[in-house]
Design a protein around this motif. Structure first.
Motif, PDB file in Angstrom:
ATOM      1  N   LYS A 131       0.821  -1.219   0.000  1.00  0.00           N
ATOM      2  CA  LYS A 131       0.000   0.000   0.000  1.00  0.00           C
ATOM      3  C   LYS A 131       0.849   1.260   0.000  1.00  0.00           C
ATOM      4  CE  LYS A 131      -3.718  -2.527   0.148  1.00  0.00           C
ATOM      5  NZ  LYS A 131      -3.067  -3.733  -0.450  1.00  0.00           N
ATOM      6  N   LYS A 230      -0.624   1.587  -6.856  1.00  0.00           N
ATOM      7  CA  LYS A 230       0.764   1.984  -6.633  1.00  0.00           C
ATOM      8  C   LYS A 230       1.619   0.729  -6.659  1.00  0.00           C
ATOM      9  CE  LYS A 230       1.017   6.440  -5.041  1.00  0.00           C
ATOM     10  NZ  LYS A 230       0.203   6.865  -6.187  1.00  0.00           N
ATOM     11  N   ASP A 232       3.677  -1.491  -4.988  1.00  0.00           N
ATOM     12  CA  ASP A 232       4.130  -1.815  -3.645  1.00  0.00           C
ATOM     13  C   ASP A 232       5.579  -2.302  -3.720  1.00  0.00           C
ATOM     14  OD1 ASP A 232       1.484  -1.235  -2.796  1.00  0.00           O
ATOM     15  OD2 ASP A 232       0.902  -3.134  -3.677  1.00  0.00           O
TER      16      ASP A 232
HETATM   17 MG    MG Z   1      -1.082  -0.436  -3.638  1.00  0.00          MG
END
Ligand code: MG
Ligand code: 13P
Ligand code: 13P
Ligand code: MG
Ligand code: MG
Ligand code: MG
Length: 373
Positions: A131, A230, A232
């Motif tokens: 995250k 995103k 990670d």
């Molecule tokens: Mg993510």
């Protein structure tokens, strides 16, 4: 020379984006054991943080090696199949293309690779985060390798006193630059203080001329041109004997600094250092998590992992992260909890702009100045 590669991908979340299903870990472990038996890998371990699987592998093929990348890709296809059978969320999420041709660059999975001559004792920490994004490693890397208030060795170890060389990537313009610390510290900070764009890719010792750290530096949103989360990130850091001691490498994570990621990849939130059992982002798909897996490498064998953050000395960082999470959540849809418009991974803004286009009107004219009384 030994190469340590961490190759990771989200091939499906259990439940939502929270964790990797155990059946997927079993399949990846079986694949790694087969690759060791067949001689492709010297050793390998499978781990995870949140919904991302990491293959932690030693071999003698060097970085960017076709057989190793191909093995990882095929393993992720296998775990994707399991995710599909179980109806897991986002099966194959990070596999962006059907046309793999030998190297993972731009294909979706992230990887950090370090090639080095093994020392008599080779302590290494593999960091896995969920995250958040690769720039999340900028702050801890600066502290480990350039901040004497974090790393005592920079001052008192003769082998560290000459400093470290940082290689930084500009993810927007696809170019790179190096900075030598302490000489260039302030210049370096001007760039890596903007971690969405400038990301530390590697660090080496100036005195010893050996590689010390490597990160994964892919950004899925830019690769795919659409929201896929995103990327990670993962990171490898070698420790001791002229490099930061293990405790100096872990120390930056005693402060739960703010990173970009969390819910929908579109919020700032504190990063929480956790043991593997707690690497399951839940509240608001967060807070973002980081695990630290310690290994001693000997003859290419991975002795470990030790779950380094599963330790009471990080309890306060975890409770501070929960407090910071309350503070950020209190902002709801407002910045700086929500990312600035340019960094959002989900956005209704362009549709809204089109919809509102004919409702905007010029501001009222400035009233004529009145004559002084
Ligand atoms: Mg993510
Ligand atoms: P080395 O110089 O052998 O890495 O020892 C430093 C140390 O472990 C202190 O914490
Ligand atoms: P992941 O990148 O971990 O799949 O997270 C995506 C997301 O949107 C979480 O809210
Ligand atoms: Mg996911
Ligand atoms: Mg993830
Ligand atoms: Mg992701």
């Amino acid at each position: 020379m030994t190469t340590l590669s961490i190759i990771k991908a989200d091939t499906g979340g259990f439940v939502g984006h929270c964790e990797v299903h155990p059946d997927m870990l079993v399949a990846a472990t079986t694949a790694v054991e087969t690759a060791i038996a067949q001689g492709l890998l010297i050793d390998g371990k499978v781990s995870r943080c949140g919904d991302d699987i990491s293959l932690i592998m030693t071999h003698d093929h060097g970085p960017d090696a076709e057989p190793v990348h191909t093995f990882a890709w095929e393993t992720f296809l296998r775990t994707t199949e399991i995710a599909k059978q179980l109806g897991l969320y986002g099966a194959g999420q990070d596999l962006l293309s059907d046309a793999f041709s030998g190297n993972l660059r731009g294909m979706g999975p992230g990887y950090a690779e370090l090639e080095f001559t093994e020392r008599a004792s080779e302590p290494v920490i593999c960091f896995l985060a969920d995250k958040t994004e690769p720039g999340a490693w900028n702050l801890p890397l600066y502290k480990m390798f350039a901040d004497p208030f974090n790393t005592a060795g920079l001052v008192i170890d003769e082998k560290m006193h000459d400093g470290f060389r940082f290689e930084v990537y500009d993810l927007y313009e696809e170019k790179r630059i190096t900075f030598d610390t302490p000489r260039d510290s302030y210049d370096l900070l001007m760039f890596i203080g903007a971690p969405a764009r400038y990301v530390v890719h590697s660090v080496e010792s100036i005195k010893l001329g050996v590689p010390a750290a490597a990160t994964s530096t892919q950004r899925l949103s830019l690769i795919a041109g659409r929201y896929v989360g995103k990327d990670d990130p993962v990171m490898i850091v070698r420790c001791q004997s002229g490099l930061p001691a293990v405790g100096e490498v872990l120390e930056p994570f005693s402060f739960p600094y703010a990173v970009a990621g969390c819910m929908r990849g579109s919020h700032h939130a504190p990063i929480m250092p956790v043991g593997l059992a707690q690497a399951t982002p839940a509240r608001f798909d967060g807070p973002p998590r980081v695990v630290a897996l310690g290994f001693q490498i000997t003859g290419g064998k991975l002795i470990g992992p030790r779950d380094m953050f599963a330790d009471p000395s990080f309890d306060r960082a975890r409770s501070q992260a929960n407090e910071a999470m309350d503070y950020f959540r209190g902002h709801g849809p407002f910045e700086p909890h929500r990312l600035p418009l340019s960094e959002l991974e989900y956005t209704t803004m362009s549709a809204l702009e089109a919809k509102m286009a004919d409702r905007w009107e010029p501001m009222p004219p400035v009233p004529a100045t009145r004559a002084p009384v």
